[in-house]
Design an enzyme around this catalytic site. Structure first.
Site, PDB file in Angstrom:
ATOM      1  N   GLU A 149     -41.483 118.458  78.837  1.00 26.10           N
ATOM      2  CA  GLU A 149     -40.907 117.318  79.550  1.00 26.10           C
ATOM      3  C   GLU A 149     -40.377 117.787  80.901  1.00 26.10           C
ATOM      4  O   GLU A 149     -39.982 118.945  81.055  1.00 26.10           O
ATOM      5  CB  GLU A 149     -39.778 116.685  78.747  1.00 26.10           C
ATOM      6  CG  GLU A 149     -40.257 116.011  77.474  1.00 26.10           C
ATOM      7  CD  GLU A 149     -39.124 115.336  76.711  1.00 26.10           C
ATOM      8  OE1 GLU A 149     -37.949 115.556  77.059  1.00 26.10           O
ATOM      9  OE2 GLU A 149     -39.423 114.603  75.754  1.00 26.10           O
ATOM     10  N   CYS A 181     -26.871 115.655  68.481  1.00 21.89           N
ATOM     11  CA  CYS A 181     -27.846 114.741  67.870  1.00 21.89           C
ATOM     12  C   CYS A 181     -27.917 114.886  66.356  1.00 21.89           C
ATOM     13  O   CYS A 181     -28.224 113.920  65.648  1.00 21.89           O
ATOM     14  CB  CYS A 181     -29.247 115.017  68.418  1.00 21.89           C
ATOM     15  SG  CYS A 181     -29.323 115.632  70.091  1.00 21.89           S
ATOM     16  N   CYS A 198     -29.001 111.030  72.176  1.00 22.05           N
ATOM     17  CA  CYS A 198     -28.792 110.486  73.521  1.00 22.05           C
ATOM     18  C   CYS A 198     -28.793 108.964  73.506  1.00 22.05           C
ATOM     19  O   CYS A 198     -29.635 108.335  72.866  1.00 22.05           O
ATOM     20  CB  CYS A 198     -29.869 111.001  74.463  1.00 22.05           C
ATOM     21  SG  CYS A 198     -29.890 112.804  74.627  1.00 22.05           S
ATOM     22  N   SER A 202     -39.304 113.017  79.727  1.00 20.83           N
ATOM     23  CA  SER A 202     -38.246 112.586  78.816  1.00 20.83           C
ATOM     24  C   SER A 202     -38.183 111.078  78.804  1.00 20.83           C
ATOM     25  O   SER A 202     -38.533 110.411  79.785  1.00 20.83           O
ATOM     26  CB  SER A 202     -36.912 113.158  79.286  1.00 20.83           C
ATOM     27  OG  SER A 202     -35.833 112.483  78.678  1.00 20.83           O
ATOM     28  N   ASP A 210     -34.097 118.550  72.625  1.00 20.94           N
ATOM     29  CA  ASP A 210     -34.635 118.535  73.980  1.00 20.94           C
ATOM     30  C   ASP A 210     -33.572 118.731  75.056  1.00 20.94           C
ATOM     31  O   ASP A 210     -33.844 119.345  76.092  1.00 20.94           O
ATOM     32  CB  ASP A 210     -35.385 117.226  74.222  1.00 20.94           C
ATOM     33  CG  ASP A 210     -36.698 117.176  73.449  1.00 20.94           C
ATOM     34  OD1 ASP A 210     -36.922 118.074  72.621  1.00 20.94           O
ATOM     35  OD2 ASP A 210     -37.491 116.248  73.675  1.00 20.94           O
ATOM     36  N   CYS A 212     -32.746 114.112  66.637  1.00 17.30           N
ATOM     37  CA  CYS A 212     -33.270 114.336  67.986  1.00 17.30           C
ATOM     38  C   CYS A 212     -34.762 114.038  68.056  1.00 17.30           C
ATOM     39  O   CYS A 212     -35.468 114.024  67.052  1.00 17.30           O
ATOM     40  CB  CYS A 212     -32.983 115.758  68.442  1.00 17.30           C
ATOM     41  SG  CYS A 212     -33.275 115.986  70.217  1.00 17.30           S
ATOM     42  N   ASP A 213     -35.243 113.905  69.272  1.00 17.93           N
ATOM     43  CA  ASP A 213     -36.532 113.317  69.622  1.00 17.93           C
ATOM     44  C   ASP A 213     -37.688 113.586  68.658  1.00 17.93           C
ATOM     45  O   ASP A 213     -38.237 112.688  68.046  1.00 17.93           O
ATOM     46  CB  ASP A 213     -36.952 113.803  71.015  1.00 17.93           C
ATOM     47  CG  ASP A 213     -36.000 113.328  72.095  1.00 17.93           C
ATOM     48  OD1 ASP A 213     -34.972 112.730  71.753  1.00 17.93           O
ATOM     49  OD2 ASP A 213     -36.264 113.579  73.273  1.00 17.93           O
ATOM     50  N   LYS A 214     -38.121 114.843  68.549  1.00 15.34           N
ATOM     51  CA  LYS A 214     -39.359 115.129  67.814  1.00 15.34           C
ATOM     52  C   LYS A 214     -39.154 115.103  66.308  1.00 15.34           C
ATOM     53  O   LYS A 214     -40.124 115.019  65.549  1.00 15.34           O
ATOM     54  CB  LYS A 214     -39.933 116.489  68.231  1.00 15.34           C
ATOM     55  CG  LYS A 214     -40.118 116.654  69.717  1.00 15.34           C
ATOM     56  CD  LYS A 214     -40.885 115.507  70.344  1.00 15.34           C
ATOM     57  CE  LYS A 214     -40.872 115.579  71.856  1.00 15.34           C
ATOM     58  NZ  LYS A 214     -39.558 115.403  72.480  1.00 15.34           N
TER      59      LYS A 214
END
Length: 575
Positions: A452, A57, A202, A478, A89, A130-132
């Site tokens: 998650e 990521c 992702c 997720s 994650d 990535c996510d956060k």
């Protein structure tokens, strides 16, 4: 090149470290790093990336940061590069490491704030993968309120397995298939080797891509910058343009809080719903609102979801991945049809210096592409996510209904006090069709960290049981989760919420059409159980997770750790 003389250093934070005789020691450090006298007296622009080698990521972010710096330099600024952390994650999933994920959002925002404050930078470009790291970076921009541009690092290209496109979620679900005897060791190994072919986040409409779409819809990112996959060289062009854009914002004194209004937050929620995005949008949008002092909690987000058509046929509920959306025209195409249908506030300002409506002039919806539907022919008339309330969630909860055929579920509770216990039961088949699996003490405070549950939900799907059971938790899911999975149930168990009072066999009813979640217990019985309930200690008595548990607020308000703009006495951008 933008003329550096256009910028009055007497009005910028960096004057505190570059101007006047008393700052000679400070300037000596800049000369040591090769800056010229002219560069020292230009505006300083922080260029921060969440680069690391934890996962694909983030590995393209430093390359793109160099292009941002080029754009800043050519537009009269002096870029100052730095990095912040990321907890990825996909690596943290399914074990105790996931407790660190949501906490990292706060650390990212805090660390960017502290670096900017400590060195008196005048503007900010933030790159995240990535996510956060996406909401964390945007939270810092709103908190600091200096001219800022957000830049997504891009999604991963899809992998190919047995003639079809695959993502990492296919690998998570394959674990359940393998356990159920539906996939061989050799097939699982082949899949894990090809699912993630290179750099990027992702590929489905999971949390990273959801929040990347939010960055454009909310006005903090350049149009189309969120869509191009990470390996594409065009990402460097967007990065260069982001560096130029931040200097234009600085010249015009356009700041993030001029851009992120209540209407802009509603635009962001509209995009989450229209794309069938991650339930984590219901957590991050209230956190962004907190930074600007706007009331926009989970149920306010859910009100927008309720009135928004579901238009983008993206994984995990649909067929396509982020690359397909990019090839189909990306966010401008989706925003065009939503604007035409009256679902977006077109007069919201963006980092281009223009409004959303002005940015979309000349953009026409492409009826030949298959990824996104027009507003008057939706996949479903309401958004891909639904807010729920009831005696089991008086503070609210959220469920992702994108791609689901069944919107009601009633069954007996099967209670677990940690994700590990639930996953073990699922892995060993110790549950029944029709059960409502309850995972509790995984909320922001109780986890701590609000983990998650992708490993558990993916195992259920891999076993062919994804649409035959429901799952509720005070933790999170997720963006890759699918099925009847309800998250963010509040109040959380650690605070004595009703989810912590459940017993095996209690009948739980969930209705995503009506927006309700209830347990068939009387008020008197719940009160009796609450009186007998005792709080429990988590495993952390010190360190970052303990500190987070002490500070964190409820999920419906974004699980934030400070008062935000409501408690602000001085804005950094005005020092």
């Amino acid at each position: 090149m933008m003329d550096a003389k256009r910028f009055d250093k007497a009005k910028l934070p960096s004057r505190h470290v570059t101007e006047g005789p008393t700052r000679a020691p400070h300037r000596s450090y800049y000369y040591a790093m090769g800056l010229s006298e002219e560069e020292i007296h230009r505006p300083f622009v922080g260029v921060v990336s969440a680069w690391n080698e934890a996962a694909p990521c983030n590995i393209a972010l430093m390359r793109q940061a160099q292009a941002v710096k080029k754009g800043v330099k050519q537009s009269g600024g002096t870029p100052r590069e730095f990095c912040t952390i990321t907890v990825t994650d996909g690596i943290a999933m399914g074990h105790e490491g996931m407790k660190s994920s949501l906490v990292s959002r706060e650390v990212i925002a805090d660390s960017v704030e502290l670096t900017m404050r400590g060195h008196c930078y005048d503007a900010l470009v933030g790159l995240a993968g990535c996510d956060k790291s996406l909401p964390g970076m945007m939270m810092a921009m709103l908190r600091l309120n200096v001219p800022s541009v957000f830049m997504y690092g891009g999604s991963i290209l899809p992998g190919r397995f047995q003639g079809r496109d695959v993502t990492v979620v296919d690998v998570f679900e394959a674990v359940g298939q393998h356990r159920a005897g539906k996939m061989s060791d050799a097939e699982l190994f082949e899949l894990e080797c090809v699912a993630c072919p290179g750099a990027g986040a992702c590929g489905g409409q999971y949390t990273a891509n959801t929040m990347a779409c939010v960055s454009e819809a909310i006005g903090l990112a350049l149009p189309l910058s969120s869509s191009a996959p990470a390996p594409y060289e065009s990402r460097d062009e967007y990065a260069d343009a982001s560096g130029r854009a931040v200097m234009n914002l600085l010249a015009q004194n356009i700041r993030p809080r001029d851009i992120v209004t209540r209407e802009a937050l509603e635009n962001a929620a509209t995009i989450v719903a229209a794309t069938g995005g991650s339930t984590n949008g219901g957590l991050h949008l209230p956190a962004l609102a907190n930074e600007v002092g706007i009331d926009f909690d989970l149920m306010a987000v859910a009100e927008v979801f309720k009135r928004t058509p579901y238009l983008a046929d993206l994984k995990p509920g649909g067929q396509y991945v982020a690359k397909d959306m990019y090839d189909a025209g990306g966010m401008p195409i989706l925003m065009r049809t939503l604007l035409d249908g009256g679902y977006l506030h077109g007069d919201c300002l963006t980092v281009t210096g223009k409004t959303i409506a002005e940015n979309l002039e000349g953009v026409a919806f492409d009826s030949n592409q298959k990824v996104m539907r027009p507003y008057d022919n939706p996949l479903s008339p309401t958004g891909g996510l639904v807010g729920l309330t009831g005696n089991l969630a008086t503070e609210g909860a959220i469920v992702k209904v994108a791609g689901m055929a069944m919107l009601q579920f009633t069954g007996p509770a099967r209670c677990f006090d940690s994700e590990e216990d639930a996953f073990e039961a699922v892995d060993q088949g110790r549950y029944q069709e029709g059960d409502v699996i309850v995972i509790r003490y995984e909320g922001p405070k109780g986890g701590p960290g609000m983990r998650e549950m992708l490993s558990t939900t993916s195992a259920l799907y891999g076993q062919g049981m994804g649409d035959k059971v429901a799952l509720i938790t005070d933790g999170r899911f997720s963006g890759g989760t699918r099925g009847f999975c309800v998250g963010h149930v509040g109040p959380e168990a650690a605070l004595g919420g009703a989810i912590g009072l459940l017993r095996d066999g209690d009948i739980i009813s969930i209705d995503a059409d009506a927006g309700t979640i209830n347990v068939e217990l009387s008020h008197e019985e719940l009160a009796k159980r609450k009186a007998a309930w005792k709080p429990r200690l988590n495993d952390f008595g010190s360190g970052a997770l303990w500190k987070y548990a002490e500070q964190v607020g409820p999920a419906y308000q974004g699980a934030v750790t400070h008062l935000g703009a409501r408690g602000e006495r001085q804005c950094y951008g005005d020092i």
